[in-house]
Design an enzyme around this catalytic site. Structure first.
Site, short mmCIF file in Angstrom:
data_model
loop_
_atom_site.label_atom_id
_atom_site.label_comp_id
_atom_site.label_asym_id
_atom_site.label_seq_id
_atom_site.Cartn_x
_atom_site.Cartn_y
_atom_site.Cartn_z
N ASP A 93 46.91 43.57 47.13
CA ASP A 93 47.63 42.58 46.29
C ASP A 93 48.63 43.07 45.26
OD1 ASP A 93 45.43 43.54 44.88
OD2 ASP A 93 44.48 41.60 44.60
N GLU B 124 43.88 33.55 39.84
CA GLU B 124 45.06 33.64 40.71
C GLU B 124 45.69 32.30 41.05
OE1 GLU B 124 42.19 35.30 41.28
OE2 GLU B 124 42.87 37.31 40.72
N ARG C 76 43.47 46.53 32.22
CA ARG C 76 42.85 45.77 31.13
C ARG C 76 43.09 46.44 29.78
NH1 ARG C 76 37.64 42.75 33.72
NH2 ARG C 76 38.06 43.29 35.88
C1 DMJ Z 1 41.83 40.75 37.40
O1 DMJ Z 1 41.23 41.86 36.84
C2 DMJ Z 1 43.23 41.04 37.84
O2 DMJ Z 1 43.92 39.85 38.07
C3 DMJ Z 1 43.27 41.87 39.08
O3 DMJ Z 1 44.59 42.03 39.52
C4 DMJ Z 1 42.47 41.22 40.17
N1 DMJ Z 1 41.15 40.85 39.75
C5 DMJ Z 1 40.95 40.21 38.49
C6 DMJ Z 1 41.00 38.70 38.49
O4 DMJ Z 1 40.58 38.07 39.61
#
Ligand code: DMJ
Length: 528
Positions: free
Chosen positions: A295, A429, A158
């Site tokens: 992921d 997503e 972030r």
């Molecule tokens: C976000 O902070 C990012 O996409 C991360 O990879 C997964 N979780 C959240 C969104 O769901």
């Protein structure tokens, strides 16, 4: 989610970190060790000339409906930002029902997660005034001199990602400086026997006086959440590579390479389990998931290759091998014909897909691009099928928003079967995959599906003072969770906006998106 600081990094810097010695040169500030060398300067103008497309595109040839839809999404962003600014500026997130701010404990005392996450979206949407407000906050109020336990992963994706993207898009020096200062302060997290950072939380000790990483900042301690029990999480240590490569590029300061540890360790059936010991470099337990915990490790492999202008062949090979193993062992088809990616627990399949795993449709489509024709079609079809399944998880709910996890067991298909999995927290997503599939196929259904999401967000998540997640997607009178997540501004609204933009806006030829949707530039090696 941290991959591996660069494959082509210079050795040595890691040893310096591990040995607790002073680094050769901090990312910012002067260092006696480099006094004899010319100061490093990143050539921003040259970088801008290397781009193939203007970052905000040329706005040519669009139909009025597409434009109107894009403008609607821009309005949603303005609404989300204005309310955050009014009620929560400087806090990490807005609580839209109670009209106040939330700080939480993920960022080690850092504040303003929504500001930093929103910067590039505001810029791309040409919300100039709002962008200036956000920039002013970063210049005047973004304080790095804080103490606290942080998630390295969250701070990286972030804050570091957001600042880097803001710098590359605008050339404003303040973003580069803050990104490098913060990146420098994250380095002690790599101080483990393998160089792989530990799981979940590490302690940021601030203040560090500029350029003196190992004096006041060396008092680092660790703590671990129950889930990782001292081990490192694949999606966390596997999701640092893109950002650290850019920190390296902007500072002229190399960082270490984690990837070699992953190359060495034996993979059960070619799969990467989610937990690894940062001490021994061995897997701790055999849970494999392309959703939470795993992921973005996979995502950062293929994006490392793309970001290197297709030069990082090690990343590509690791991605190809991992995807092959995933397809062989985890990809399944339900009785109703829906393709999904199951989770794997020591050889036993759990027929569940998390909302987080829905990013994989976009990732597989993106990775298909450079495959030989037959493989390309195969992976594009797989990507489309998975994205369609994720769309089903939305259409089968009463709100037309998808649950946190959905299952394919006990007669259930693409629906949550547990009360605890029925919530939606404004996650990106699914629209992320729509955006990639749209760009790569131009099948109009992806825009239709994206518009369904816009309408559902407006109907069920928009409240008087912002947007809120909901606790149950299967009721049309949902309860709000009183949280406007920063990734809603960074990702969900950005991907929706791009879905209704021309392909040259943040062109995939020029940019890769980090896992928080912050665009980082492709290193065009043939540019003059
Ligand atoms: C976000 O902070 C990012 O996409 C991360 O990879 C997964 N979780 C959240 C969104 O769901």
């Amino acid at each position: 989610r941290m991959a591996a600081p660069p494959a082509h990094t210079a050795p040595g810097s890691r040893q310096q970190v591990q040995g607790g010695e002073r680094r050769a040169q901090p990312a910012t500030g002067e260092s006696p060790a480099r006094e004899t060398r010319a100061p490093f300067r990143f050539d921003y103008e040259r970088f801008r000339r290397s781009l193939r497309h203007p970052v905000r595109g040329r706005r040519a040839g669009e139909d009025p409906e597409t434009r109107a839809r894009r403008m609607k999404i821009k309005e949603m962003m303005k609404f989300a930002w204005d309310n955050y600014r009014q009620y929560a500026l400087g806090k990490n997130e807005l609580r839209p029902l109670t009209r106040n701010g939330h700080i939480g404990n993920m960022f080690g005392g850092l504040r303003g997660a929504t500001v930093v996450d929103a910067l590039d979206t505001l810029y791309i949407m040409e919300l100039e005034e709002e962008f200036q407000e956000a920039k002013k906050w970063v210049e005047e109020s973004f304080d790095l001199n804080v103490n606290g336990e942080a998630s390295l992963f969250e701070v990286n994706i972030r804050y570091v990602g957001g600042l880097l993207a803001a710098y590359y898009l605008t050339g404003e020096e303040v973003f580069r400086r803050k990104a490098l200062e913060l990146g420098e302060k994250l380095l002690p997290a790599f101080n483990t026997p393998t160089g792989i950072p530990r799981g979940l939380r590490f302690r940021l000790w601030f203040p560090c006086t500029e350029g003196s990483l190992f004096s006041p900042c060396s008092g680092m301690s660790w703590s671990w959440g129950w889930a990782s029990a001292g081990s490192s999480i694949l999606a966390e240590f596997g999701t640092l590579h893109l950002e650290f490569l850019h920190l390296s590029q902007l500072s002229g300061n190399p960082v270490m390479n984690i990837r070699k540890v992953l190359n060495r360790v034996e993979k059960p059936q070619g799969l990467y389990p989610n937990f690894l010991s940062p001490v021994t470099g061995n897997w701790v337990q055999h849970h494999v998931s392309i959703g939470g915990l795993g992921d973005s490790f996979y995502e950062y492999l293929i994006k490392s290759w793309l970001m290197s202008d297709r030069k990082d062949s090690e990343a590509k090979r690791m991605y190809d091998d991992a995807l092959e193993a995933i397809e062989k062992h985890l990809v399944k088809k339900s009785a109703g014909g829906l393709t999904y990616i199951a989770e794997w627990r020591g050889g036993i399949l759990d027929h569940k897909m998390g909302h987080l795993a829905c990013f994989s449709g976009g990732m597989i489509a993106l990775g298909a691009e450079q495959a030989a024709e037959e493989r390309k079609q195969h992976y594009l079809s797989l990507a489309a099928e998975i994205t369609s399944t994720c769309h089903e998880s939305y259409t089968r709910s009463d709100t037309k928003l998808g649950p946190e996890a959905f299952r394919f067991d006990a007669g259930s298909e693409a629906m949550a079967t547990r009360l605890s999995e029925r919530y939606y927290i404004l996650r990106p997503e699914v629209v992320e995959s729509y955006m990639y599939l749209w760009r790569l196929t131009h099948d109009p259904k992806y825009r239709q599906w994206g518009w369904e999401v816009v309408k559902a967000l407006e109907k069920h998540c928009r409240v008087e003072a912002g947007f809120s997640g909901i606790r149950d997607v299967y009721t049309t009178t949902p309860t709000h969770d009183n949280m406007q997540q920063s990734f809603f501004l960074a990702e969900t609204l950005k991907y929706l906006y791009l879905l209704f933009s021309e392909d040259d806006v943040l062109s995939l030829h020029d940019w890769v998106f980090n896992t928080e949707a912050h665009p980082l530039p492709v290193n065009h090696t043939d540019s003059k």
